[in-house]
Design a protein around this motif. Structure first.
Motif, PDB file in Angstrom:
ATOM      1  N   LEU A 137       0.854  -1.207   0.167  1.00  0.00           N
ATOM      2  CA  LEU A 137       0.179  -0.085  -0.173  1.00  0.00           C
ATOM      3  C   LEU A 137       0.980   1.281   0.074  1.00  0.00           C
ATOM      4  N   GLU A 138       1.941   1.115   0.803  1.00  0.00           N
ATOM      5  CA  GLU A 138       2.925   2.409   0.842  1.00  0.00           C
ATOM      6  C   GLU A 138       3.458   2.606  -0.608  1.00  0.00           C
ATOM      7  N   ALA A 139       3.854   1.649  -1.246  1.00  0.00           N
ATOM      8  CA  ALA A 139       4.351   1.735  -2.695  1.00  0.00           C
ATOM      9  C   ALA A 139       3.450   2.197  -3.527  1.00  0.00           C
ATOM     10  N   LYS A 140       2.149   2.023  -3.533  1.00  0.00           N
ATOM     11  CA  LYS A 140       1.086   2.326  -4.210  1.00  0.00           C
ATOM     12  C   LYS A 140       0.825   3.808  -4.124  1.00  0.00           C
ATOM     13  N   LEU A 141       0.787   4.257  -2.772  1.00  0.00           N
ATOM     14  CA  LEU A 141       0.405   5.734  -2.548  1.00  0.00           C
ATOM     15  C   LEU A 141       1.445   6.756  -2.999  1.00  0.00           C
ATOM     16  N   THR A 142       2.819   6.064  -2.688  1.00  0.00           N
ATOM     17  CA  THR A 142       3.820   6.721  -3.002  1.00  0.00           C
ATOM     18  C   THR A 142       3.839   7.157  -4.566  1.00  0.00           C
ATOM     19  N   GLY A 143       3.844   6.050  -5.256  1.00  0.00           N
ATOM     20  CA  GLY A 143       3.793   6.096  -6.845  1.00  0.00           C
ATOM     21  C   GLY A 143       2.636   6.869  -7.240  1.00  0.00           C
ATOM     22  N   TYR A 144       1.369   6.657  -6.663  1.00  0.00           N
ATOM     23  CA  TYR A 144       0.235   7.722  -7.210  1.00  0.00           C
ATOM     24  C   TYR A 144       0.398   9.286  -6.861  1.00  0.00           C
ATOM     25  N   ALA A 145       1.017   9.603  -5.605  1.00  0.00           N
ATOM     26  CA  ALA A 145       1.114  10.924  -5.265  1.00  0.00           C
ATOM     27  C   ALA A 145       2.419  11.427  -6.127  1.00  0.00           C
ATOM     28  N   ASN A 146       3.472  10.781  -6.628  1.00  0.00           N
ATOM     29  CA  ASN A 146       4.402  11.260  -7.740  1.00  0.00           C
ATOM     30  C   ASN A 146       3.742  11.238  -8.949  1.00  0.00           C
ATOM     31  N   TYR A 147       2.976  10.457  -9.381  1.00  0.00           N
ATOM     32  CA  TYR A 147       2.168  10.506 -10.782  1.00  0.00           C
ATOM     33  C   TYR A 147       1.152  11.760 -10.526  1.00  0.00           C
ATOM     34  N   ILE A 148       0.402  11.691  -9.755  1.00  0.00           N
ATOM     35  CA  ILE A 148      -0.618  13.219  -9.736  1.00  0.00           C
ATOM     36  C   ILE A 148       0.198  14.578  -9.561  1.00  0.00           C
ATOM     37  N   ARG A 149       1.470  14.457  -8.751  1.00  0.00           N
ATOM     38  CA  ARG A 149       2.252  15.767  -8.804  1.00  0.00           C
ATOM     39  C   ARG A 149       2.733  16.021 -10.164  1.00  0.00           C
ATOM     40  N   SER A 150       3.311  15.122 -10.954  1.00  0.00           N
ATOM     41  CA  SER A 150       3.820  15.337 -11.991  1.00  0.00           C
ATOM     42  C   SER A 150       2.856  15.692 -13.046  1.00  0.00           C
ATOM     43  N   LEU A 151       1.861  15.062 -13.219  1.00  0.00           N
ATOM     44  CA  LEU A 151       0.731  15.219 -14.054  1.00  0.00           C
ATOM     45  C   LEU A 151      -0.011  16.552 -13.830  1.00  0.00           C
ATOM     46  N   TYR A 152      -0.413  16.893 -12.825  1.00  0.00           N
ATOM     47  CA  TYR A 152      -1.016  17.925 -12.544  1.00  0.00           C
ATOM     48  C   TYR A 152      -0.283  19.485 -12.604  1.00  0.00           C
ATOM     49  N   LEU A 153       1.091  19.263 -12.107  1.00  0.00           N
ATOM     50  CA  LEU A 153       1.944  20.528 -12.334  1.00  0.00           C
ATOM     51  C   LEU A 153       2.498  20.544 -13.799  1.00  0.00           C
ATOM     52  N   SER A 154       2.676  19.480 -14.505  1.00  0.00           N
ATOM     53  CA  SER A 154       3.136  19.764 -15.806  1.00  0.00           C
ATOM     54  C   SER A 154       1.789  20.355 -16.680  1.00  0.00           C
ATOM     55  N   ILE A 155       0.810  20.123 -16.356  1.00  0.00           N
ATOM     56  CA  ILE A 155      -0.485  20.694 -16.997  1.00  0.00           C
ATOM     57  C   ILE A 155      -0.735  22.069 -16.655  1.00  0.00           C
ATOM     58  N   LEU A 156      -0.326  22.428 -15.433  1.00  0.00           N
ATOM     59  CA  LEU A 156      -0.264  23.733 -14.724  1.00  0.00           C
ATOM     60  C   LEU A 156       0.633  24.832 -15.855  1.00  0.00           C
ATOM     61  N   ALA A 157       1.816  24.009 -15.801  1.00  0.00           N
ATOM     62  CA  ALA A 157       2.839  24.859 -16.768  1.00  0.00           C
ATOM     63  C   ALA A 157       2.408  25.036 -18.085  1.00  0.00           C
ATOM     64  N   VAL A 158       1.521  24.039 -18.777  1.00  0.00           N
ATOM     65  CA  VAL A 158       0.962  24.298 -19.999  1.00  0.00           C
ATOM     66  C   VAL A 158       0.046  25.201 -20.058  1.00  0.00           C
ATOM     67  N   VAL A 159      -0.800  25.414 -19.153  1.00  0.00           N
ATOM     68  CA  VAL A 159      -1.860  26.312 -18.981  1.00  0.00           C
ATOM     69  C   VAL A 159      -1.220  27.596 -19.104  1.00  0.00           C
ATOM     70  N   VAL A 160      -0.255  27.670 -18.308  1.00  0.00           N
ATOM     71  CA  VAL A 160       0.312  28.921 -17.985  1.00  0.00           C
ATOM     72  C   VAL A 160       0.812  29.467 -19.368  1.00  0.00           C
ATOM     73  N   ILE A 161       1.392  28.573 -20.108  1.00  0.00           N
ATOM     74  CA  ILE A 161       2.183  28.905 -21.367  1.00  0.00           C
ATOM     75  C   ILE A 161       0.949  29.235 -22.323  1.00  0.00           C
ATOM     76  N   LEU A 162      -0.103  28.413 -22.456  1.00  0.00           N
ATOM     77  CA  LEU A 162      -1.232  28.924 -23.210  1.00  0.00           C
ATOM     78  C   LEU A 162      -1.744  30.144 -22.952  1.00  0.00           C
ATOM     79  N   CYS A 163      -2.017  30.233 -21.827  1.00  0.00           N
ATOM     80  CA  CYS A 163      -2.563  31.757 -21.162  1.00  0.00           C
ATOM     81  C   CYS A 163      -1.504  32.940 -21.661  1.00  0.00           C
ATOM     82  N   ALA A 164      -0.262  32.728 -21.299  1.00  0.00           N
ATOM     83  CA  ALA A 164       0.604  33.660 -21.712  1.00  0.00           C
ATOM     84  C   ALA A 164       0.596  33.903 -23.346  1.00  0.00           C
ATOM     85  N   MET A 165       0.508  32.917 -24.057  1.00  0.00           N
ATOM     86  CA  MET A 165       0.309  32.991 -25.448  1.00  0.00           C
ATOM     87  C   MET A 165      -0.853  33.881 -25.910  1.00  0.00           C
TER      88      MET A 165
END
Length: 166
Positions: free
Chosen positions: A81-109
């Protein structure tokens, strides 16, 4: 025990989702309600900004859907369970923060080129974040957790499904 990981999942998703929504709202307010404008770019620059922004939005959404499709089954097969949660937390962080960066770039453009289509693409990207938001029950399904594991993770917040029509 696992509160740190569940908090990390929740905070990363909220930061990505609400940050993206705020950036889109600010860009649309600047575009439609502000008396200020950036100097008009040439038609050539505007076209290439539109093409680059469209390609960026399509590639980021494709990347997000591919990561969701590949990563979730891989995490579900993890033993502890610990490995699942750690992996899921890293997956969510990378997905949501990378999409945030894309949205910032799109809005700046969008603000620089005054292309409404780019604002629409940013809104579609935010919509994808809303649809992929990891609430308690989505975490259960994504990771294939049992009712006991969910109760240990979320306590009284989790309502176990009732069996036998009760």
């Amino acid at each position: 025990m696992y509160k740190k990981e569940t908090d990390k999942i929740k905070h990363s998703a909220q930061l990505g989702l609400w940050g993206s929504a705020a950036v889109v709202i600010l860009a649309s307010l600047f575009l439609y309600a502000s008396p200020w404008r950036f100097p008009m770019q040439s038609d050539y620059v505007n076209r290439w900004m539109l093409v680059a922004g469209s390609v960026l939005a399509v590639l980021s959404l494709s990347m997000a859907l591919l990561v969701i499709r590949k990563q979730v089954p891989r995490l579900r097969q993890t033993e502890s369970l610990e490995a699942k949660l750690t992996g899921y937390a890293n997956y969510i962080r990378s997905l949501y923060l990378s999409i945030l960066a894309v949205v910032v770039i799109l809005c700046a453009m969008t603000v620089v080129s005054s292309q409404n289509v780019l604002l629409m693409l940013a809104m579609v990207t935010v919509l994808m974040l809303i649809l992929a938001y990891p609430n308690i029950y989505k975490v259960k399904v994504d990771l294939g957790l049992t009712d006991e594991e969910m109760t240990s993770l979320y306590g009284d917040q989790y309502m176990a499904e009732q069996k036998d029509g009760k």
